[in-house]
Design a protein around this motif. Structure first.
Motif, PDB file in Angstrom:
ATOM      1  N   GLU A   1      -3.157   3.825  -8.907  1.00  0.00           N
ATOM      2  CA  GLU A   1      -4.460   3.336  -9.007  1.00  0.00           C
ATOM      3  C   GLU A   1      -4.914   3.389  -7.828  1.00  0.00           C
ATOM      4  N   GLY A   2      -3.948   3.646  -6.402  1.00  0.00           N
ATOM      5  CA  GLY A   2      -4.531   3.376  -5.486  1.00  0.00           C
ATOM      6  C   GLY A   2      -4.808   5.657  -4.958  1.00  0.00           C
TER       7      GLY A   2
ATOM      8  N   SER B   1     -16.750  10.422  -2.250  1.00  0.00           N
ATOM      9  CA  SER B   1     -18.266   9.676  -2.109  1.00  0.00           C
ATOM     10  C   SER B   1     -19.113   9.987  -0.680  1.00  0.00           C
TER      11      SER B   1
ATOM     12  N   LYS C   1      -6.242   7.146  -7.415  1.00  0.00           N
ATOM     13  CA  LYS C   1      -7.319   7.463  -8.026  1.00  0.00           C
ATOM     14  C   LYS C   1      -8.218   7.111  -7.167  1.00  0.00           C
ATOM     15  N   LYS C   2      -8.158   5.106  -6.470  1.00  0.00           N
ATOM     16  CA  LYS C   2      -9.074   4.946  -5.448  1.00  0.00           C
ATOM     17  C   LYS C   2      -9.284   5.804  -4.459  1.00  0.00           C
ATOM     18  N   SER C   3      -8.586   6.154  -3.552  1.00  0.00           N
ATOM     19  CA  SER C   3      -8.589   7.400  -2.643  1.00  0.00           C
ATOM     20  C   SER C   3      -9.512   8.417  -2.730  1.00  0.00           C
TER      21      SER C   3
ATOM     22  N   SER D   1     -11.664   8.846  -5.464  1.00  0.00           N
ATOM     23  CA  SER D   1     -13.550   8.150  -5.125  1.00  0.00           C
ATOM     24  C   SER D   1     -13.412   8.486  -4.134  1.00  0.00           C
ATOM     25  N   ASP D   2     -12.625   7.564  -3.261  1.00  0.00           N
ATOM     26  CA  ASP D   2     -13.944   7.377  -2.063  1.00  0.00           C
ATOM     27  C   ASP D   2     -13.305   8.440  -1.226  1.00  0.00           C
TER      28      ASP D   2
ATOM     29  N   GLN E   1       1.557   0.088  -8.201  1.00  0.00           N
ATOM     30  CA  GLN E   1       0.353   0.697  -7.810  1.00  0.00           C
ATOM     31  C   GLN E   1      -0.292   2.140  -7.315  1.00  0.00           C
TER      32      GLN E   1
ATOM     33  N   ARG F   1       1.280  -1.311   0.361  1.00  0.00           N
ATOM     34  CA  ARG F   1      -0.205   0.182   0.470  1.00  0.00           C
ATOM     35  C   ARG F   1       0.901   1.151   0.277  1.00  0.00           C
TER      36      ARG F   1
END
Length: 451
Positions: A217-218, A228, A220-222, A224-225, A214, A192
């Motif tokens: 990708e990590g 939200s 972008k996910k963070s 987005s989360d 990684q 991570r």
């Protein structure tokens, strides 16, 4: 024409990460001066051969020929600059694992304490966490072999292995009278490199610890989360790059691109003008124009400095903290064939969008914030920086050494983080701040502000 495939690394640490890079070899007609230089080179190689043979035949003990050659190669490379080096086959494999950011293993972050392996933290949703391994557990045996006497790297090597294979651990846990025996099945583990949380109920905090395959990708996910979870009340982003030693050039570019709509991100310039490469942003700011603050310190190096420099030059973010490390060179990883390891060779300098070379100078934050360092740590919390490294690439006369790298373990004492939070909430105003209450902030960065 044959194509030479190399790999590019961008990090202050020796075992960082890599990405594909293809170059065409240059052809030339050799003139008299070139022939003379070549002749002199061959004389020097003959000298090397004479010394090598004398050592082989006359040294007090019979030397290992391969070790002699490896030592000669290492000496040649380390004599160039602090970041060029030779990696044997194992070191090369280890670097590739670090680059990918994933491997077959158990999913535990560990350290060495009193000669035993201590669990720092199990990684979520891995064999270790599923088996109930806890922080502060002490691992005494691996497959019935005592850990005592092994180095940390040796212990980690034994815990890693092919996915689906088993390993037995003997664990001592505080509060338990008897050791615990656990059998784990190795699985694919992802390192991570990005962690995130909500700060002050409405600020997105994202910490990037390294730039491996990684990382984007990590990130972008963070993003987005957090979007939200926070919705319309999201005030802005704090991107923490403190003590991040760098990694992949490609990841530094794509991380920067996540916050930019257009413009150059970085250029790399080698010895010859035709080797210059420029990387630019693509349309689409994932943060939708929200204010961004980047935290840096003396441990922020290389790929971290590319991101910080790009966002600072484009006035897309305010930088808070202390001056960065100042590692402004690019290393190419050149494999030497099966089983022969690889060269890590400095091949270019990189420049921020405005044309700054931060080599041996670092990036100066828009707002300097010094932490309160405990007395017992005051002599150990400053990094000396690139300019202090013997044989570093020179960059004019205004090179800088020494910058604070301490980050308080308790966030309540983190003055840089508090400053960032206050600016995003408009509690403090500074010409560099992207605070909603100070829209001019993004237009004109200040050189320095008091905390």
């Amino acid at each position: 024409m044959m194509r030479k495939v190399s790999l590019i690394v961008l990090s202050a640490a020796a075992g960082a990460a890599l990405t594909l890079f293809v170059t065409q070899p240059r052809s030339m007609t050799m003139g008299s001066s070139a022939r003379a230089a070549t002749s002199d080179t061959y004389r020097q190689l003959n000298l090397f051969g004479d010394v090598f043979e004398r050592v082989r035949t006359d040294y007090v003990e019979k030397p290992d020929d391969s070790k002699l050659v490896e030592s000669a190669i290492s000496g040649m490379l380390t004599g160039l600059d602090p970041h060029s080096s030779y990696m044997d086959a194992k070191s090369f494999r280890d670097m590739q694992v670090q680059t990918r950011g994933e491997f077959g293993g158990l999913g535990i972050e560990v350290t060495m304490e009193d000669g035993l392996v201590k669990v720092v933290s199990p990684i979520d949703d891995t064999p270790a966490s599923k088996a109930g391994i806890l922080a502060n557990d002490i691992i005494t045996n691996l497959d019935d072999e005592a850990v005592q006497g092994l180095t940390l790297n040796q212990a980690v090597d034994k815990m890693r292995g092919p996915i689906g294979t088993k390993i037995r651990l003997k664990i001592i846990r505080k509060g338990q009278d008897n050791p615990i025996d656990v059998t784990l099945v190795r699985d694919n583990i992802r390192v991570r490199s990005v962690r995130s949380r909500i700060e002050s109920d409405d600020v997105a905090y994202i910490r990037i610890t390294t730039f491996n395959e990684q990382t984007t990708e990590g990130l972008k996910k963070s993003i987005s989360d957090l979007q939200s979870q926070l919705g319309d009340k999201l005030k802005g982003y704090i991107i923490d790059l403190r003590n991040n030693p760098g990694g992949l050039l490609e990841e530094a570019v794509t991380v920067s691109d996540a916050f930019l709509d257009r413009g150059e991100i970085v250029s790399t310039r080698g010895r010859n003008a035709e080797e210059t490469q420029r990387r630019s942003a693509h349309p689409g700011d994932l943060t939708k124009g929200k204010p961004v603050i980047v935290l840096t310190n003396g441990g922020s190096a290389s790929a971290s400095e590319i991101v910080a420099g790009a966002l600072q030059d484009h006035k897309r973010a305010t930088l808070i903290g202390t001056r960065s490390f100042g590692k402004g060179s690019v290393q190419t990883i050149i494999p030497l064939g099966s089983g022969n390891g690889a060269l890590r060779l400095t091949t270019a300098r990189y420049y921020t969008p405005s044309g700054r070379s931060i080599q041996a100078k670092g990036i100066v934050p828009d707002i300097e914030v010094l932490q309160d360092v405990p007395d017992e740590l005051k002599s150990r919390t400053d990094t000396k920086g690139e300019a202090s490294l013997r044989g570093h690439l020179r960059n004019g006369t205004d090179e800088k050494t020494g910058s604070q790298s301490y980050v308080p373990p308790d966030t309540k004492n983190d003055k840089a983080l508090k400053m960032a939070d206050d600016l995003l909430h408009g509690v403090k105003i500074n010409a560099s701040s992207p605070s909603p209450s100070n829209k001019a902030a993004i237009e004109k960065p200040a050189n320095k502000a008091a905390n």
